[in-house]
Design an enzyme around this catalytic site. Structure first.
Site, PDB file in Angstrom:
ATOM      1  N   TYR A   1       1.135  -0.882   0.401  1.00  0.00           N
ATOM      2  CA  TYR A   1      -0.182  -0.315  -0.070  1.00  0.00           C
ATOM      3  C   TYR A   1       0.867   1.763  -0.314  1.00  0.00           C
ATOM      4  O   TYR A   1       1.807   1.131   0.422  1.00  0.00           O
ATOM      5  CB  TYR A   1      -0.721  -0.153   1.554  1.00  0.00           C
ATOM      6  CG  TYR A   1      -1.567   0.883   1.531  1.00  0.00           C
ATOM      7  CD1 TYR A   1      -3.164   1.134  -0.060  1.00  0.00           C
ATOM      8  CD2 TYR A   1      -2.349   2.063   1.784  1.00  0.00           C
ATOM      9  CE1 TYR A   1      -3.926   2.341   0.012  1.00  0.00           C
ATOM     10  CE2 TYR A   1      -3.420   2.581   2.115  1.00  0.00           C
ATOM     11  CZ  TYR A   1      -3.910   2.987   1.232  1.00  0.00           C
ATOM     12  OH  TYR A   1      -4.841   4.016   1.206  1.00  0.00           O
TER      13      TYR A   1
HETATM   14 MG   LIG Z   1      -8.171   4.959  -1.328  1.00  0.00          MG
END
Ligand SMILES: [Mg+2]
Lengths: 220, 637
Positions: B352
């Site tokens: 991420y």
């Molecule tokens: Mg987002």
């Protein structure tokens, strides 16, 4: 007046010479102001008056003639001088001015490259003060040739200093070190504002050899 | 049941054939279609069916799955970011329907904007037939808030729906599998923080935007008749940094300086000696010292020091660093960098990309990640080397307790263009931070001439280490001649040279990010958006990769500055950002923060109105247009 002699001796011991009429006027003033006859007290009061006098008005003179015009010379002796102004010439006047005016310049050093800050910190050179000095007649400059922690940009304009020993002079600049200058104290009221740091720095910026470039307005 | 009789075939008891048995349906919702698709593919190991929803961009993926020992029908779909928005209603919605001051207290509602309506309908339909809902949105503040929006929509049609949250940092088999095994509850605190932020953005933004826009279009009908002059409490400080730098450059006064320079030629090497005093802003003083040296130009070496010097490998990659590197080294704009990084994340190539962490967590096994990269023709050998010595991360100091530093999660050689550039950067940075600092030997030669100190620096690079894989930095050696203490020589040249100080540079996008981060404007997730906004509004523009303010931007900021309001200074917004952090940590009450902030901005607004002439004046100056008098019949303040 029998006071003139001991007072003059007192000043001479401190290598200070003053005009005859200033000395008697000063003694009279001290006498009327404090109504004391105590000689040491009067000596000290006259000395204090000298510290706060403007030597240029006194028109005194102790530096050898043409000191400021010699490409290279040395002067020897004791020279009580008045410091008209002082500035650090190791740093740009503009950066110092922003600091004096308390401008927030913190963001100017922020950059995406992380090492930017540390680099500028490391590159900072030693301070070098430049003093404008006068004996009352001749104006010379004094350069902090070797670190002299007794000097600082916070010294009041008009502060009296004693320069002594054998002093190297180049292009009208006295080479000052901690060993050849002592701060005596005092100030000159008329110079306090005129030559404070802010005005000194502004004057330095205005008398640059280069004209500040006319910058074109740049926005879209 | 299965734990008691582990060997019992599940369908053994009943005679109903599996096809007609009604399995429990679990609705799964991700933040984007790509994420839904990839998560579904991982969980189903590719055995899924796809069907359409009401929104043509958000497909529905179905597969059977064993969830905690029960066979269930997984239905995986997605939203496209936020599903709901705060909005005013009735007269407050219309630009001229109320006094902008009322917007600080007017009621606000969460509504579904028209373009999200099809997604909402899909969710409602699927929720009705499901008994459980799993939220798979990005694991950050905004993602949590989006999750609550999904929950709100689904529970409205099916109140009995059971809700759980999947927590993951990368869309890889291990990570997704683990997320499903360790489902948690959605985090109310994060949700509250985003709600406070959105409500404030709406109220403050609408009030100031309407005020500025409506007023200035009447005052400058020629230039601003059709311009929306938006206000945002992040936009303005961001713009403020650009204008602050711009003005610093405009006001800058260059100064000349002088310095002494010595060179010495020996063995075909020209060694340059730098003056210890660096430079002097006084010509005669420098000349005097030059004279002294010229009269007695014998150089004497006083000291030779040789000591190891290293250039540090980078710290593990966080979002801000990725943005800065992408902008500086890949010459991409920050928004583009993040868009590409997000795509790489949804496709499972990198972890991420929104993280504040630059410390690798203990439980993250680095060796297998390095191993994957050994296949690459460019950095494979380097990766093998890292593996052999063992990954040796240079740790940073920050952690957001949510996501690890950005790292590759899968090897690929199939990318091209911007995606390849960003992927390469992530991989090279990852390998670099796990390897070793570059090492060299620095030699400093101190020399004195006629009482003036000089020094020369030489650098021999011994081991390039991380630099081998990290083309974004360089380190060059510098050859100087060999000197020994006590040695004397006549310099080849002794010069007095002059130069001039220069203004600081205009801000690059990377510098701007650095400033936003320093002052806490926006979060790593929103920096790029705020920058984009001020570009869009022509408040500032890029010229040769450097920001210059636009006329409107200058006029607005100066107008508020003249009133004495620090709208373009970071303090107000930074305060809110730190309050939001505390809401997330559960140490501040969201309602308190909301009330305080509204009060603060309302009072600024109230005081600003009577001084609006100052904005007119500043704007007029930059637009070079005479402000028109405000017509009498207008009720705008
Ligand atoms: Mg987002």
């Amino acid at each position: 007046m029998q006071l003139v002699l001991p007072v003059r001796r007192y000043l001479t011991n401190r290598h200070i010479t003053v005009p005859e009429d200033w000395l008697s006027a000063c003694i009279n003033w001290v006498l009327s102001e404090y109504s004391q006859n105590n000689v040491p007290f009067i000596q000290e009061q006259v000395y204090q008056e000298w510290l706060h006098a403007d030597l240029t008005e006194l028109g005194t003179c102790c530096l050898p003639p043409q000191t400021q015009d010699q490409p290279s010379t040395t002067i020897t002796g004791y020279f009580p001088l008045q410091m008209n102004l002082v500035r650090d010439i190791s740093e740009p006047a503009y950066a110092q001015l922003l600091k004096v005016e308390d401008a927030d310049t913190e963001n100017m050093t922020v950059s995406a490259t992380q090492n930017h800050m540390t680099q500028t910190a490391r590159e900072k050179a030693d301070r070098m003060l430049m003093l404008e000095l006068t004996d009352g007649t001749t104006v010379v400059e004094g350069m902090e040739y070797r670190p002299a922690p007794n000097l600082s940009v916070d010294l009041s304009p008009g502060t009296k200093v004693l320069v002594y020993g054998t002093i190297k002079v180049r292009r009208g600049i006295l080479f000052l070190t901690q060993q050849n200058i002592t701060v005596l104290g005092g100030k000159v009221m008329d110079l306090l504002e005129k030559n404070d740091q802010r005005n000194t720095l502004i004057a330095a910026l205005n008398t640059q050899d280069t004209d500040p470039r006319e910058q074109p307005r740049r926005y879209n | 049941l299965t734990s008691v009789f582990p060997y019992l075939p599940l369908r053994g008891f009943c005679d109903v054939p599996p096809k007609t048995q009604k399995m429990v349906r679990v609705l799964n919702v991700a933040e984007k279609n790509d994420a839904a698709k990839n998560i579904a593919e991982i969980l189903s190991r590719g055995h899924l069916t796809r069907r359409e929803g009401f929104s043509k961009y958000n497909k529905i993926y179905e597969f059977d799955h064993n969830l905690n020992g029960n066979n269930v029908k997984m239905v995986m779909t997605s939203v496209s970011g936020h599903l709901l928005n705060y909005a005013f209603s009735g007269a407050y919605k219309k630009w001229e329907g109320c006094n902008p001051l009322d917007l600080f207290s007017a009621p606000v509602f969460k509504v579904c904007p028209e373009d999200s309506e099809p997604i909402k309908r899909t969710l409602e339909r699927e929720a009705r037939s499901a008994s459980k809902l799993i939220i798979w949105t990005d694991c950050d503040r905004e993602g949590e808030n989006i999750g609550f929006e999904i929950i709100q929509v689904c529970q409205a049609v099916k109140p009995s729906l059971q809700v759980q949250r999947a927590k993951f940092s990368e869309i890889t088999f291990r990570s997704i599998q683990r997320a499903l095994e360790t489902l948690t509850r959605p985090d109310e605190n994060l949700n509250n923080a985003v709600n406070v932020r959105s409500e404030l953005d709406l109220r403050i933004g609408a009030a100031f935007t309407r005020f500025q826009t409506l007023r200035l279009k009447k005052i400058f009908p020629e230039t601003l008749a059709d311009t929306i002059l938006s206000y945002g409490s992040c936009q303005f400080p961001t713009l403020g940094f650009i204008i602050e730098r711009f003005k610093a450059i405009e006001n800058f006064i260059p100064e000349q300086f002088w310095k002494l320079k010595v060179t010495h030629n020996r063995d075909d090497i020209v060694t340059e000696f730098t003056w210890q005093r660096k430079r002097l802003f006084h010509k005669r003083a420098c000349e005097a010292l030059f004279d002294v040296c010229q009269e007695n130009p014998e150089a004497c070496i006083t000291k030779v020091t040789t000591k190891p010097k290293s250039k540090w490998r980078p710290q593990p990659l966080d979002t801000v660093e990725l943005e800065k590197l992408g902008s500086r080294k890949l010459r991409m704009n920050v928004k583009e960098v993040m868009k590409v990084a997000e795509k790489l994340y949804t496709n499972g190539f990198i972890s991420y990309p929104r993280t504040e962490t630059n410390i690798f967590p203990q439980e993250l096994e680095l060796a297998p990640l390095v191993e994957m990269q050994t296949a690459d023709p460019n950095w494979g050998g380097f990766a093998a080397g890292v593996l052999e010595r063992g990954p040796n991360p240079r740790q940073g100091k920050k952690t957001d307790q949510a996501h690890p530093p950005i790292h590759p999660t899968k090897y690929t050689s199939s990318l091209s263009g911007a995606e390849k550039a960003v992927y390469d950067l992530v991989v090279r940075h990852f390998l670099a931070c796990l390897s070793d600092d570059a090492r060299g030997m620095e030699t400093v030669v101190d020399m004195v001439m006629a009482g003036e100190g000089f020094h020369a620096n030489g650098l021999v690079i011994l081991e390039r280490n991380y630099l081998e894989v990290y083309p974004y930095e360089n380190w060059s050696g510098k050859v100087i001649a060999h000197y020994e203490q006590g040695q004397t020589f006549q310099p080849t040249t002794l010069e007095m040279v002059s130069g001039e100080t220069s203004a600081p540079p205009y801000l690059t996008e990377a510098d701007l990010i650095a400033l936003m981060e320093k002052h806490g404007i926006g979060t790593d997730a929103t920096h790029a958006e705020h920058i984009e906004k001020i570009k869009q509004r022509n408040y500032a523009g890029l010229e040769n990769n450097h920001f210059l303010p636009g006329k409107i931007g200058l006029g607005l900021v100066e107008g508020y500055d003249d009133m004495g309001f620090q709208m373009s200074k970071p303090n107000l917004r930074a305060e809110l950002e730190s309050d939001l952090k505390e809401i997330c940590e559960g140490t501040k009450d969201p309602q308190d923060v909301l009330r305080q902030q509204i009060e603060q901005y309302r009072s600024i607004f109230e005081e600003a109105m009577p001084q609006a002439l100052k904005i007119d004046a500043a704007m007029g100056k930059y637009l070079e247009e005479m402000p028109q008098a405000l017509p009498q019949d207008v009720t705008i303040p």
